[in-house]
Motif scaffolding. Structure first.
Motif, PDB file in Angstrom:
ATOM      1  N   ALA A   1       0.870  -1.180   0.000  1.00  0.00           N
ATOM      2  CA  ALA A   1       0.000   0.000   0.000  1.00  0.00           C
ATOM      3  C   ALA A   1       0.902   1.223   0.000  1.00  0.00           C
ATOM      4  O   ALA A   1       1.763   1.356   0.871  1.00  0.00           O
TER       5      ALA A   1
ATOM      6  N   PHE B   1       2.298   4.663   0.644  1.00  0.00           N
ATOM      7  CA  PHE B   1       2.210   5.855   1.495  1.00  0.00           C
ATOM      8  C   PHE B   1       3.356   6.769   1.074  1.00  0.00           C
ATOM      9  O   PHE B   1       3.813   6.675  -0.045  1.00  0.00           O
ATOM     10  N   GLY B   2       3.850   7.579   1.950  1.00  0.00           N
ATOM     11  CA  GLY B   2       4.968   8.454   1.588  1.00  0.00           C
ATOM     12  C   GLY B   2       4.475   9.729   0.957  1.00  0.00           C
ATOM     13  O   GLY B   2       3.384  10.204   1.251  1.00  0.00           O
ATOM     14  N   LYS B   3       5.293  10.298   0.078  1.00  0.00           N
ATOM     15  CA  LYS B   3       4.997  11.605  -0.512  1.00  0.00           C
ATOM     16  C   LYS B   3       5.168  11.515  -2.010  1.00  0.00           C
ATOM     17  O   LYS B   3       5.627  10.507  -2.529  1.00  0.00           O
TER      18      LYS B   3
ATOM     19  N   TRP C   1       8.516  10.318  -3.403  1.00  0.00           N
ATOM     20  CA  TRP C   1       9.175   9.659  -2.271  1.00  0.00           C
ATOM     21  C   TRP C   1       8.297   8.495  -1.812  1.00  0.00           C
ATOM     22  O   TRP C   1       7.583   8.585  -0.823  1.00  0.00           O
TER      23      TRP C   1
ATOM     24  N   HIS D   1       6.915   5.090  -0.240  1.00  0.00           N
ATOM     25  CA  HIS D   1       7.159   4.341   0.983  1.00  0.00           C
ATOM     26  C   HIS D   1       5.939   3.439   1.131  1.00  0.00           C
ATOM     27  O   HIS D   1       4.824   3.915   1.044  1.00  0.00           O
TER      28      HIS D   1
ATOM     29  N   ASN E   1       3.505   0.262   2.892  1.00  0.00           N
ATOM     30  CA  ASN E   1       3.163  -0.673   3.957  1.00  0.00           C
ATOM     31  C   ASN E   1       2.990  -2.038   3.323  1.00  0.00           C
ATOM     32  O   ASN E   1       2.370  -2.149   2.249  1.00  0.00           O
TER      33      ASN E   1
ATOM     34  N   GLY F   1       4.398  -4.902   7.823  1.00  0.00           N
ATOM     35  CA  GLY F   1       5.642  -4.132   7.930  1.00  0.00           C
ATOM     36  C   GLY F   1       5.696  -3.030   6.899  1.00  0.00           C
ATOM     37  O   GLY F   1       4.657  -2.557   6.425  1.00  0.00           O
ATOM     38  N   THR F   2       6.910  -2.606   6.546  1.00  0.00           N
ATOM     39  CA  THR F   2       7.073  -1.532   5.563  1.00  0.00           C
ATOM     40  C   THR F   2       8.135  -1.924   4.548  1.00  0.00           C
ATOM     41  O   THR F   2       8.972  -2.801   4.798  1.00  0.00           O
ATOM     42  N   TYR F   3       8.111  -1.243   3.414  1.00  0.00           N
ATOM     43  CA  TYR F   3       9.120  -1.433   2.380  1.00  0.00           C
ATOM     44  C   TYR F   3       9.515  -0.059   1.859  1.00  0.00           C
ATOM     45  O   TYR F   3       8.664   0.703   1.401  1.00  0.00           O
TER      46      TYR F   3
ATOM     47  N   PRO G   1      16.911   3.392  -2.589  1.00  0.00           N
ATOM     48  CA  PRO G   1      18.192   2.878  -2.094  1.00  0.00           C
ATOM     49  C   PRO G   1      18.984   3.960  -1.385  1.00  0.00           C
ATOM     50  O   PRO G   1      19.005   5.109  -1.823  1.00  0.00           O
TER      51      PRO G   1
ATOM     52  N   LYS H   1      18.279  -1.257   0.538  1.00  0.00           N
ATOM     53  CA  LYS H   1      16.881  -0.871   0.728  1.00  0.00           C
ATOM     54  C   LYS H   1      16.392  -1.512   2.009  1.00  0.00           C
ATOM     55  O   LYS H   1      16.738  -2.649   2.302  1.00  0.00           O
ATOM     56  N   ASP H   2      15.600  -0.756   2.774  1.00  0.00           N
ATOM     57  CA  ASP H   2      15.145  -1.251   4.073  1.00  0.00           C
ATOM     58  C   ASP H   2      13.762  -1.884   3.977  1.00  0.00           C
ATOM     59  O   ASP H   2      12.852  -1.308   3.387  1.00  0.00           O
ATOM     60  N   ILE H   3      13.655  -3.056   4.585  1.00  0.00           N
ATOM     61  CA  ILE H   3      12.351  -3.710   4.698  1.00  0.00           C
ATOM     62  C   ILE H   3      12.152  -4.080   6.158  1.00  0.00           C
ATOM     63  O   ILE H   3      13.065  -4.593   6.801  1.00  0.00           O
ATOM     64  N   GLU H   4      10.962  -3.786   6.673  1.00  0.00           N
ATOM     65  CA  GLU H   4      10.594  -4.280   8.002  1.00  0.00           C
ATOM     66  C   GLU H   4       9.446  -5.235   7.793  1.00  0.00           C
ATOM     67  O   GLU H   4       8.478  -4.892   7.093  1.00  0.00           O
TER      68      GLU H   4
END
Lengths: 324, 114
Positions: free
Chosen positions: B8, B10-12, B15, B17, B19, B38-40, B44, B57-60
């Motif tokens: 899903a 989100f972000g701007k 930019w 971001h 879920n 989590g988030t993705y 980079p 790249k960060d993934i939670e």
């Protein structure tokens, strides 16, 4: 419009010859033949200035010794008429290097290094961090502003490391027991207390604010205060009290370091890195239970549903308050 | 109705971001999901003090919860299949179009002309 020359009634050439003729006796005035302003001879103050310069020029413009050359007699007083303005000493580079070696290489406690060299605990921390940065820059081959640092250091008084091998004790750089004045303690307060009561610092702190710690506990060197107190009351002699203090401080800091290391290791073990040809993917294992029953827990992962973004709100300060 | 594991946004603007969510397939992209796993963060970035050209790249993600949803038949989207395979939950899968096989060479004696 042609440029107007003030006071030049005749031609410039005639003025020049007139000046030369009139000023043959006064040698100072004769030099300014190019000037169109009326020539004034040297005033008394100007004469005194030149006299003073001729007497002191050798000392003022002497480049043979390093250090600042101020007008007054003191090397840490840039303005001789303002005796309250004194240059504060800075740590010499050798001393900074020694502090870094003692803490990072040798693993000494920060508090014992702070006491030995008479440097504030916070300054010791800053020295270690900045030395880290410097060493990283050297390792990366980045240029250092060494001539600039040398020039600045030559202008300031420095606290130097005693020569290695000698029995000299290090000169304390500053007071290590300074406590920042807390906001709550800046008001005037009248507390009625019975005469028989023993009113201590802890009571004073409590009177100012319920959650304010007493001064001894707010100090960075509270263990040292306790040790000194034991010496004063005669509970221990100086040697054994200092030895016990050293061991205590070392054990406390090692325990803290182990705890921080454990936390970091725990954080690291939660992250799994997956290498691709391009950017790596770092997958961090989180728990959905952090969201809580309503799904709005502050530690939960992910963007909130039904909660507005506060980043456009007026007055929100976006300047970061910490470094990564 | 199918339950999906999907992203899903989100972000701007400029930019993104995401879920990582578990949701009914027919609901809107950013509607309230069954669960947020989590988030993705697809942008980079380098480590603050690391090499500037080494990006990540960060993934939670709650891995055990993702395993549970896969176990009860939730269907991941292609992008999520890649992420879940990197986490070791699903086998890796190729998403490129199949390469077209050329025709075999003609054998003259097997060709019959009427």
């Amino acid at each position: 419009m042609p440029p107007r020359v003030p006071g030049a009634s005749g031609s410039l050439a005639s003025l020049d010859t007139a000046l030369l003729a009139s000023s043959s006796s006064t040698s100072q005035c004769a030099r300014r033949t190019f000037s169109t302003t009326p020539a004034t001879c040297m005033s008394r103050r100007r004469y005194e200035m030149h006299k003073w310069l001729n007497e002191n020029a050798a000392r003022l413009y002497d480049q043979s010794s390093p250090g600042p050359r101020y007008l007054g007699a003191y090397s840490d007083q840039p303005f001789p008429n303002n005796s309250l303005f004194r240059s504060q000493p800075v740590l010499s580079d050798m001393l900074k290097e020694e502090i870094y070696n003692r803490i990072v290489v040798k693993g000494d406690a920060i508090k014992s290094v702070s006491r030995e060299f008479g440097v504030d605990v916070r300054r010791v921390g800053a020295v270690v961090r900045l030395k880290e940065v410097e060493k990283r820059m050297i390792a990366e081959g980045k240029p250092l502003a060494t001539p600039y640092a040398r020039a600045i250091n030559s202008m300031l008084p420095q606290t130097r490391l005693p020569t290695p091998g000698s029995d000299e004790k290090p000169i304390p750089h500053e007071s290590i027991n300074e406590i920042p004045v807390h906001r709550h303690t800046r008001r005037q307060l009248f507390v009625p207390v019975s005469e028989s009561r023993h009113f201590t610092r802890a009571d004073a702190a409590h009177a100012f604010d319920e959650n304010l710690l007493p001064v001894d506990e707010r100090s960075f060197h509270q263990e040292l205060i306790t040790a000194e107190r034991k010496i004063v009351t005669g509970e221990q002699d100086r040697g054994e009290a200092m030895k016990a203090w050293e061991l205590d401080v070392q054990a406390t800091e090692e325990a803290h370091a182990a705890k921080v290391g454990e936390q970091l290791e725990k954080e690291r073990s939660r992250v799994k890195s997956y290498e691709t040809g391009r950017a790596a993917y770092r997958i961090k294992d989180v728990s959905v239970d952090d969201a809580g029953r309503d799904g709005k827990g502050p530690r939960a992962s992910g963007w909130r549903y039904g909660a507005p973004h506060m980043d456009r709100k007026r007055g929100a300060v976006k300047i970061p308050t910490s470094v990564p | 109705m199918v339950v999906k594991i999907r992203l899903a946004r989100f972000g701007k603007r400029n930019w993104p971001h995401y879920n990582i969510v578990v949701a009914q397939a027919r609901t809107a992209r950013n509607s309230k999901p069954l669960e947020v796993l989590g988030t993705y963060d697809p942008v980079p970035k380098a480590d603050p003090y690391g090499a500037p050209d080494k990006l990540h790249k960060d993934i939670e993600m709650d891995v055990s919860r993702a395993k549970y949803w896969i176990g009860v038949g939730a269907q991941p989207t292609d992008r999520m299949w890649k992420i879940l395979s990197m986490a070791g939950i699903l086998p890796p899968k190729k998403f490129e179009p199949p390469t077209a096989k050329g025709q075999p060479p003609v054998e003259v004696d097997k060709v019959r002309i009427r």
